[in-house]
Enzyme design. Structure first.
Site, mmCIF file in Angstrom:
data_model
loop_
_atom_site.group_PDB
_atom_site.id
_atom_site.type_symbol
_atom_site.label_atom_id
_atom_site.label_comp_id
_atom_site.label_asym_id
_atom_site.label_seq_id
_atom_site.Cartn_x
_atom_site.Cartn_y
_atom_site.Cartn_z
ATOM 1 N N SER A 1 0.836 -1.200 0.000
ATOM 2 C CA SER A 1 0.000 0.000 0.000
ATOM 3 C C SER A 1 0.869 1.248 0.000
ATOM 4 O O SER A 1 2.078 1.188 0.226
ATOM 5 C CB SER A 1 -0.897 0.009 1.235
ATOM 6 O OG SER A 1 -0.103 0.319 2.370
ATOM 7 N N LYS A 2 0.198 2.357 -0.224
ATOM 8 C CA LYS A 2 0.872 3.655 -0.209
ATOM 9 C C LYS A 2 1.567 3.863 1.136
ATOM 10 O O LYS A 2 2.677 4.372 1.212
ATOM 11 C CB LYS A 2 -0.215 4.719 -0.432
ATOM 12 C CG LYS A 2 0.284 6.099 -0.628
ATOM 13 C CD LYS A 2 -0.871 7.021 -0.927
ATOM 14 C CE LYS A 2 -1.221 7.823 0.303
ATOM 15 N NZ LYS A 2 -2.274 8.812 0.071
ATOM 16 N N ARG A 3 0.895 3.421 2.187
ATOM 17 C CA ARG A 3 1.470 3.587 3.535
ATOM 18 C C ARG A 3 2.758 2.782 3.705
ATOM 19 O O ARG A 3 3.679 3.204 4.391
ATOM 20 C CB ARG A 3 0.460 3.192 4.612
ATOM 21 C CG ARG A 3 -0.471 4.328 4.988
ATOM 22 C CD ARG A 3 -1.319 3.951 6.175
ATOM 23 N NE ARG A 3 -2.025 2.686 5.947
ATOM 24 C CZ ARG A 3 -3.151 2.577 5.264
ATOM 25 N NH1 ARG A 3 -3.719 3.645 4.772
ATOM 26 N NH2 ARG A 3 -3.725 1.409 5.072
ATOM 27 N N TYR B 1 3.886 5.021 -5.974
ATOM 28 C CA TYR B 1 3.218 5.617 -7.129
ATOM 29 C C TYR B 1 4.203 5.765 -8.294
ATOM 30 O O TYR B 1 5.407 5.944 -8.076
ATOM 31 C CB TYR B 1 2.655 6.990 -6.782
ATOM 32 C CG TYR B 1 1.401 6.943 -5.945
ATOM 33 C CD1 TYR B 1 0.729 5.743 -5.709
ATOM 34 C CD2 TYR B 1 0.861 8.098 -5.407
ATOM 35 C CE1 TYR B 1 -0.426 5.704 -4.955
ATOM 36 C CE2 TYR B 1 -0.307 8.070 -4.649
ATOM 37 C CZ TYR B 1 -0.934 6.872 -4.424
ATOM 38 O OH TYR B 1 -2.084 6.849 -3.688
#
Ligand code: GLU
Length: 506
Positions: A261-263, A273
């Site tokens: 995930s982004k986290r 990203y």
């Protein structure tokens, strides 16, 4: 019957930054399309007004451009099935939703958001579906008269699919094989919203049909939606035209536990990203591979290997090679662990194998962003050729090459001073003379002269190399010191020796 023309689509919702898994989805679709001389369509699925984020569509298109994955049809490029933005196709969808209602496969639901909220609060695991739909306000529970009245009064309503009871729906996924679902487990998804916009479920089916999509490769997270889509294809009478689906494996955290995930990126210190994404609402900037200094070729190459291999040990592939070798049958169903060290390895390899000419504009940008002025293109090319083997990220070109454009501002004197002697100072003064009188200023000849002079002065050449390097670079790194001197040129080399001698003799 001739085979259907291959047409694939990437159908993102413009809700924020593009996760590397999204780019891998684009890549696999693209490779498959190109391999089969088909079309790659970009369709923007922007029917959820609540999740719409300003700028996200442009950002997605910019990401595809950066990667060099150009759609054959898109909102920008147009095409025979335009428009390619679902919000601009709003008027198309209602007729299909109404058709489903007439057939008895869908129904009107008049429940207000507050009523639904109350149900969710009061009923554990509430789902709008088989178990509860009869007790709710919809065209299945109300009389025809009541329904007509509500519709006449323009009462806000949605259209929901009526999931059949006790059925099993199944399909053959290209990657996963036979997949089946119990209809009782799936809720009655909304197909058309109160604002007249379709939901993703209706729009994706209608558009895949109208746009003649032959294959749909998408992330595994969409698998739970497949039974709804399957039934829609069937109820709308289009089953024979349903695309072949492949649900791509997840990209996992480095430890293999769960989806990346982004986290995780923020926690572990690497981008997730494709390009940096700025969220205007929260003011948060999420870093991207591009800005960190990845080459698009390397980024695509590493994404290709997340869940796919060609059956050999080959790891480096150009886009053309990927097109030639890609096969969806070789995509594994197991999740692929993301390894940032490996990602950097791909980038370093790609920097090494890229021509200076292709790296030039990016390197120039890296340097100019740091205030280094580049005037001579040819010189820049030579610098790139000399240092590229030492760069893992494009941004490393700053540290590795700034000294070719400006004199060192400071010197690593601690590495020189303890062993600095008058004799060494004398050597370099004499070496200036050698340089000035030499006719061929090139690495091998310079090294020979350097060593001959050292011998003459009775100093080990090895002890003079490091000071010489620090004179030119300022620090203990860089390519072969005689290569550096030659590229800097006679005059500049002499200037740097003179300047450094002042610092060393102090
Ligand atoms: N709009 C969906 C998304 O945001 C598309 C899923 C699909 O490819 O069917 O990813």
């Amino acid at each position: 019957m001739p085979d259907k023309k291959v047409r694939v689509r990437f159908a993102p919702s413009p809700t924020g930054g593009l996760h590397l898994g999204g780019v891998r989805t684009v890549l696999f679709n693209y490779l498959f399309a190109k391999k089969h001389h088909g079309d790659f369509v970009l369709r923007i699925e922007d029917t959820d007004q609540n999740r719409y984020v300003e700028g996200a569509e442009q950002y997605i298109m910019d990401c595809l451009k950066w990667c060099g994955l150009f759609p054959d049809e898109s909102p920008e490029a147009g095409g025979p099935y335009a428009p390619y933005r679902q919000s601009e196709r709003k008027s198309i969808y209602r007729e299909y939703a109404e058709k489903l209602v007439r057939q008895g496969h869908a129904y009107y639901a008049f429940d207000t958001p507050e009523e639904l909220e109350q149900n969710r609060r009061e009923i554990p695991n509430f789902q709008y579906g088989l178990a509860y739909r009869d007790g709710l306000r919809n065209s299945l529970s109300l009389t025809q008269h009541e329904v007509d009245e509500l519709l006449d009064r323009h009462t806000p309503h949605v259209i929901r699919i009526k999931m059949p009871a006790d059925e099993r729906v199944s399909f053959d996924d290209v990657i996963r094989g036979h997949v089946s679902f119990e209809t009782n487990q799936v809720d009655d998804k909304v197909l058309l919203k109160a604002d007249g916009m379709p939901t993703y479920h209706l729009a994706v089916v209608v558009d895949d049909y109208l746009m003649k999509i032959s294959h749909a490769f998408r992330g595994e997270e969409w698998l739970p939606s497949a039974p709804v889509h399957l039934l829609l294809w069937e109820y709308l009478g289009w089953k024979a035209d349903m695309p072949q689906w492949a649900h791509l494996p997840l990209i996992l955290k480095p430890d293999g536990h769960g989806k990346l995930s982004k986290r995780d990126g923020a926690r572990l210190g690497f981008p997730v990203y494709a390009m940096s994404w700025f969220d205007a609402k929260t003011g948060e900037l999420t870093p991207g591979f591009r800005e960190l200094g990845f080459l698009p070729e390397a980024f695509l190459n590493l994404l290709a290997t997340l869940g796919w291999n060609d059956g050999t040990d080959q790891e480096l592939f150009t886009l053309d090679e990927l097109i030639e070798k890609f096969s969806i049958d070789r995509v594994s169903k197991a999740g692929a662990k993301f390894d940032f060290e490996k990602a950097k390895w791909f980038n370093a390899e790609w920097i090494k194998k890229s021509e200076a000419g292709t790296l030039k504009s990016e390197v120039r940008k890296v340097l100019e962003d740091k205030g280094v002025v580049v005037t001579d293109e040819n010189y820049l090319n030579q610098v790139i050729d000399l240092v590229k083997d030492r760069c893992v990220l494009l941004t490393d070109f700053y540290q590795q090459s700034a000294y070719f454009f400006e004199q060192p501002k400071e010197y690593d004197v601690n590495s020189v001073k303890p062993k600095w002697t008058d004799a060494k100072a004398e050597f370099f003064n004499a070496f200036i003379g050698t340089i000035n009188s030499t006719k061929v200023f090139e690495p091998a000849a310079l090294e020979t002269d350097f060593k001959a002079l050292a011998e003459e002065k009775g100093i080990k050449a090895g002890e003079l190399m490091l000071p010489f390097r620090i004179m030119l670079v300022g620090a203990k790194f860089g390519p072969h010191v005689f290569d550096i001197a030659t590229l800097l040129g006679k005059e500049e080399t002499v200037k740097r020796i003179e300047k450094a001698l002042v610092a060393f003799n102090n």
